[in-house]
Design a protein around this motif. Structure first.
Motif, PDB file in Angstrom:
ATOM      1  N   SER A  16       1.012  -1.390   0.306  1.00 62.08           N
ATOM      2  CA  SER A  16       0.255  -0.249   0.222  1.00 62.08           C
ATOM      3  C   SER A  16       0.482   1.690  -0.245  1.00 62.08           C
ATOM      4  O   SER A  16       0.355   2.007  -0.426  1.00 62.08           O
ATOM      5  CB  SER A  16      -1.200   0.183   1.469  1.00 62.08           C
ATOM      6  N   LYS A  17       2.128   1.014   0.948  1.00 68.43           N
ATOM      7  CA  LYS A  17       3.026   2.283   0.837  1.00 68.43           C
ATOM      8  C   LYS A  17       4.811   2.096   0.126  1.00 68.43           C
ATOM      9  O   LYS A  17       5.046   1.046  -0.288  1.00 68.43           O
ATOM     10  CB  LYS A  17       3.406   2.629   1.929  1.00 68.43           C
ATOM     11  N   ILE A  66       0.882 -10.107   7.022  1.00 74.66           N
ATOM     12  CA  ILE A  66       1.731 -11.008   5.655  1.00 74.66           C
ATOM     13  C   ILE A  66       2.495 -11.883   6.957  1.00 74.66           C
ATOM     14  O   ILE A  66       2.980 -12.876   6.671  1.00 74.66           O
ATOM     15  CB  ILE A  66       1.981 -10.454   4.143  1.00 74.66           C
ATOM     16  N   ASN A  88       7.361  -8.719   0.659  1.00 69.64           N
ATOM     17  CA  ASN A  88       7.833  -7.921   1.218  1.00 69.64           C
ATOM     18  C   ASN A  88       6.695  -7.806   2.342  1.00 69.64           C
ATOM     19  O   ASN A  88       6.229  -8.218   2.796  1.00 69.64           O
ATOM     20  CB  ASN A  88       7.410  -6.324   0.193  1.00 69.64           C
ATOM     21  N   GLY A  91      10.325  -4.220   7.636  1.00 69.66           N
ATOM     22  CA  GLY A  91      11.269  -4.067   8.594  1.00 69.66           C
ATOM     23  C   GLY A  91      12.048  -4.373   9.809  1.00 69.66           C
ATOM     24  O   GLY A  91      10.861  -3.629  10.625  1.00 69.66           O
ATOM     25  N   ASN A 112      10.742 -11.829   7.702  1.00 77.64           N
ATOM     26  CA  ASN A 112      11.732 -11.424   6.963  1.00 77.64           C
ATOM     27  C   ASN A 112      12.652 -12.566   5.669  1.00 77.64           C
ATOM     28  O   ASN A 112      13.437 -12.204   4.769  1.00 77.64           O
ATOM     29  CB  ASN A 112      13.217  -9.957   6.866  1.00 77.64           C
ATOM     30  N   ILE A 138      11.531  -8.209  -2.277  1.00 74.70           N
ATOM     31  CA  ILE A 138      12.570  -6.945  -2.014  1.00 74.70           C
ATOM     32  C   ILE A 138      13.452  -7.399  -0.332  1.00 74.70           C
ATOM     33  O   ILE A 138      12.474  -7.412   0.562  1.00 74.70           O
ATOM     34  CB  ILE A 138      11.758  -5.901  -1.399  1.00 74.70           C
ATOM     35  N   HIS A 186      15.876   4.216  -0.063  1.00 72.89           N
ATOM     36  CA  HIS A 186      14.976   5.362  -1.131  1.00 72.89           C
ATOM     37  C   HIS A 186      13.897   6.124   0.388  1.00 72.89           C
ATOM     38  O   HIS A 186      13.622   5.756   1.457  1.00 72.89           O
ATOM     39  CB  HIS A 186      13.988   4.344  -0.988  1.00 72.89           C
ATOM     40  N   ALA A 191      12.273   4.624   5.290  1.00 74.41           N
ATOM     41  CA  ALA A 191      12.748   5.836   6.080  1.00 74.41           C
ATOM     42  C   ALA A 191      12.928   6.839   6.826  1.00 74.41           C
ATOM     43  O   ALA A 191      13.935   7.029   7.238  1.00 74.41           O
ATOM     44  CB  ALA A 191      14.206   6.502   4.268  1.00 74.41           C
TER      45      ALA A 191
HETATM   46  P1  NAP Z   1       7.485   1.602   4.031  1.00 71.74           P
HETATM   47  O1  NAP Z   1       7.155   2.633   3.236  1.00 71.74           O
HETATM   48  O2  NAP Z   1       7.173   1.549   5.352  1.00 71.74           O
HETATM   49  O3  NAP Z   1       6.251   0.970   3.996  1.00 71.74           O
HETATM   50  C1  NAP Z   1       5.591  -0.741   4.216  1.00 71.74           C
HETATM   51  C2  NAP Z   1       4.336  -1.198   3.149  1.00 71.74           C
HETATM   52  O4  NAP Z   1       4.324  -2.527   3.981  1.00 71.74           O
HETATM   53  C3  NAP Z   1       3.529  -0.208   3.456  1.00 71.74           C
HETATM   54  O5  NAP Z   1       2.357  -0.760   3.046  1.00 71.74           O
HETATM   55  C4  NAP Z   1       3.067  -1.404   5.067  1.00 71.74           C
HETATM   56  O6  NAP Z   1       1.348  -0.854   4.837  1.00 71.74           O
HETATM   57  C5  NAP Z   1       3.037  -2.712   4.702  1.00 71.74           C
HETATM   58  N1  NAP Z   1       3.331  -3.785   5.181  1.00 71.74           N
HETATM   59  C6  NAP Z   1       4.774  -3.180   6.562  1.00 71.74           C
HETATM   60  N2  NAP Z   1       4.626  -4.099   7.758  1.00 71.74           N
HETATM   61  C7  NAP Z   1       3.251  -5.091   7.121  1.00 71.74           C
HETATM   62  C8  NAP Z   1       2.859  -6.493   6.948  1.00 71.74           C
HETATM   63  N3  NAP Z   1       3.284  -6.990   8.371  1.00 71.74           N
HETATM   64  N4  NAP Z   1       2.058  -7.458   6.348  1.00 71.74           N
HETATM   65  C9  NAP Z   1       1.596  -6.808   5.385  1.00 71.74           C
HETATM   66  N5  NAP Z   1       2.323  -5.739   4.499  1.00 71.74           N
HETATM   67  C10 NAP Z   1       3.196  -4.863   5.610  1.00 71.74           C
HETATM   68  O7  NAP Z   1       8.531   0.596   4.219  1.00 71.74           O
HETATM   69  P2  NAP Z   1       9.319   1.171   2.681  1.00 71.74           P
HETATM   70  O8  NAP Z   1      10.474   1.703   2.694  1.00 71.74           O
HETATM   71  O9  NAP Z   1       8.336   0.365   1.183  1.00 71.74           O
HETATM   72  O10 NAP Z   1      10.555  -0.538   2.738  1.00 71.74           O
HETATM   73  C11 NAP Z   1       9.808  -1.666   2.270  1.00 71.74           C
HETATM   74  C12 NAP Z   1      10.756  -3.429   2.507  1.00 71.74           C
HETATM   75  O11 NAP Z   1      12.687  -2.669   1.837  1.00 71.74           O
HETATM   76  C13 NAP Z   1      10.760  -3.129   4.384  1.00 71.74           C
HETATM   77  O12 NAP Z   1      11.655  -4.390   4.746  1.00 71.74           O
HETATM   78  C14 NAP Z   1      12.798  -2.129   4.467  1.00 71.74           C
HETATM   79  O13 NAP Z   1      13.231  -2.648   5.893  1.00 71.74           O
HETATM   80  C15 NAP Z   1      12.892  -2.675   3.174  1.00 71.74           C
HETATM   81  N6  NAP Z   1      13.756  -1.111   2.987  1.00 71.74           N
HETATM   82  C16 NAP Z   1      13.991   0.153   3.047  1.00 71.74           C
HETATM   83  C17 NAP Z   1      14.678   0.815   2.345  1.00 71.74           C
HETATM   84  C18 NAP Z   1      14.203   2.092   1.896  1.00 71.74           C
HETATM   85  O14 NAP Z   1      14.984   3.294   2.282  1.00 71.74           O
HETATM   86  N7  NAP Z   1      12.772   2.526   2.061  1.00 71.74           N
HETATM   87  C19 NAP Z   1      16.318   0.244   2.437  1.00 71.74           C
HETATM   88  C20 NAP Z   1      16.471  -0.720   2.468  1.00 71.74           C
HETATM   89  C21 NAP Z   1      15.338  -1.501   2.602  1.00 71.74           C
HETATM   90  P3  NAP Z   1       0.489  -1.393   7.005  1.00 71.74           P
HETATM   91  O15 NAP Z   1       1.185  -0.785   7.739  1.00 71.74           O
HETATM   92  O16 NAP Z   1      -0.625  -0.621   6.523  1.00 71.74           O
HETATM   93  O17 NAP Z   1       0.924  -2.813   7.041  1.00 71.74           O
END
Ligand code: NAP
Length: 259
Positions: A16-17, A66, A88, A91, A112, A138, A186, A191
């Motif tokens: 969703s995000k 999930i 995904n 984190g 994860n 991811i 990102h 972040a």
């Molecule tokens: P984000 O912007 O916080 O978005 C997270 C998304 O995942 C939201 O749609 C959230 O919706 C959903 N979500 C979280 N936990 C969930 C669960 N248990 N079941 C189902 N949906 C879930 O995060 P992001 O930056 O896109 O990061 C995605 C992944 O990439 C994470 O694992 C993060 O650690 C990793 N990552 C991100 C970065 C970065 O810089 N952004 C860098 C390295 C790694 P709800 O909260 O409504 O469930």
């Protein structure tokens, strides 16, 4: 470029995000129908509506955690047979090695490592039977170069990476590819939360933390969810059938390594 996947069906988890949404949007732009998952039904409905309106594809909402067995069962029940799986989840929290107990590791492993493995275990048989499939996990740049305060993430994601390295070779003969995308920094809510935490701990402004982090990246900026999604969609395309078991870093050059 026509990605050749119009009419395919994808399950995008945690979509969703952020990076999951970026991936869902890029797949939808290529004509892929989606099963979209996140926990919060409100944001999920808004994202699903925006994607339907922008791309005219079917988007089925599957609101569930999930990382739980019940959540996965509900999502898989809605998803049915899918051609493309994007795994995904959120984190793990940052911290210090001496503060992490067994339960913290079990939660991180569940979210994860074991969750993407369970989803692959459920969906790979259908893909191999049908002779075509794509899985993109991811993960994180922390697989390639550890981020000390994200030790729970380093550990869990490395386990998934090892699993994929072997399994990708076992399903490749059936026209199914599995690859991992490793995001560097990102601009997403995740972040932002990490930056806000760092600003609090260091006693400096959010802008100062962001500027300092961007300065560590040769591209001098954070990546975008749209850039990330475009790579994810390419890996799911007909053109990527020879990319098997790879770990692709999207980090603006942040990790200083020759390859
Ligand atoms: P984000 O912007 O916080 O978005 C997270 C998304 O995942 C939201 O749609 C959230 O919706 C959903 N979500 C979280 N936990 C969930 C669960 N248990 N079941 C189902 N949906 C879930 O995060 P992001 O930056 O896109 O990061 C995605 C992944 O990439 C994470 O694992 C993060 O650690 C990793 N990552 C991100 C970065 C970065 O810089 N952004 C860098 C390295 C790694 P709800 O909260 O409504 O469930």
């Amino acid at each position: 470029m026509d990605l050749g996947i119009r009419g395919r069906r994808a399950l995008v988890c945690a979509g969703s995000k952020g990076l999951g949404r970026g991936s869902a949007e890029a797949l939808a732009a290529a004509g892929v129908n989606l099963v979209l998952n996140a926990r919060g039904a409100g944001a999920l409905a808004e994202t699903a509506a925006a994607i339907r309106a922008a791309h005219g594809v079917e988007v089925t909402e599957a609101a569930a955690d999930i990382t739980t067995e019940a959540g996965r069962a509900a999502v898989l029940g809605v998803a049915g047979a899918v051609d493309i799986l994007v795994t995904n989840a959120g984190g793990p929290p940052p911290g210090l090695w001496r503060d992490w107990a067994r339960d913290d590791f079990l939660r991180a492993l569940d979210a994860n490592m074991l969750t993407p493995i369970a989803l692959m275990t459920a969906l790979l048989p259908g893909m191999t039977d049908r002779g075509w499939g794509r899985v993109v996990n991811i993960t994180s740049q922390s697989v390639k170069a550890p981020i000390a305060e994200l030790g729970l993430s380093n550990a869990a994601r490395s386990g998934l990476t090892g699993y994929v390295a072997g399994t990708a070779r076992q399903v490749a003969p059936f026209g199914v590819t599995i690859n991992n995308l490793l995001p560097g920094i990102h601009a997403t809510d995740r972040a932002d939360a990490l930056d806000r935490g760092a600003a609090r701990v260091q006693g400096v402004s959010l802008e100062a933390v962001r500027a300092a982090r961007a300065a560590t990246i040769p591209a001098r900026r954070y990546g975008t969810a749209a850039e990330f999604g475009a790579m994810c969609a390419f890996l799911c395309s007909i053109h990527a059938g020879f990319i098997v078991g790879q770990n692709i870093l999207l980090d603006g050059g942040a990790i200083n390594a020759t390859f």
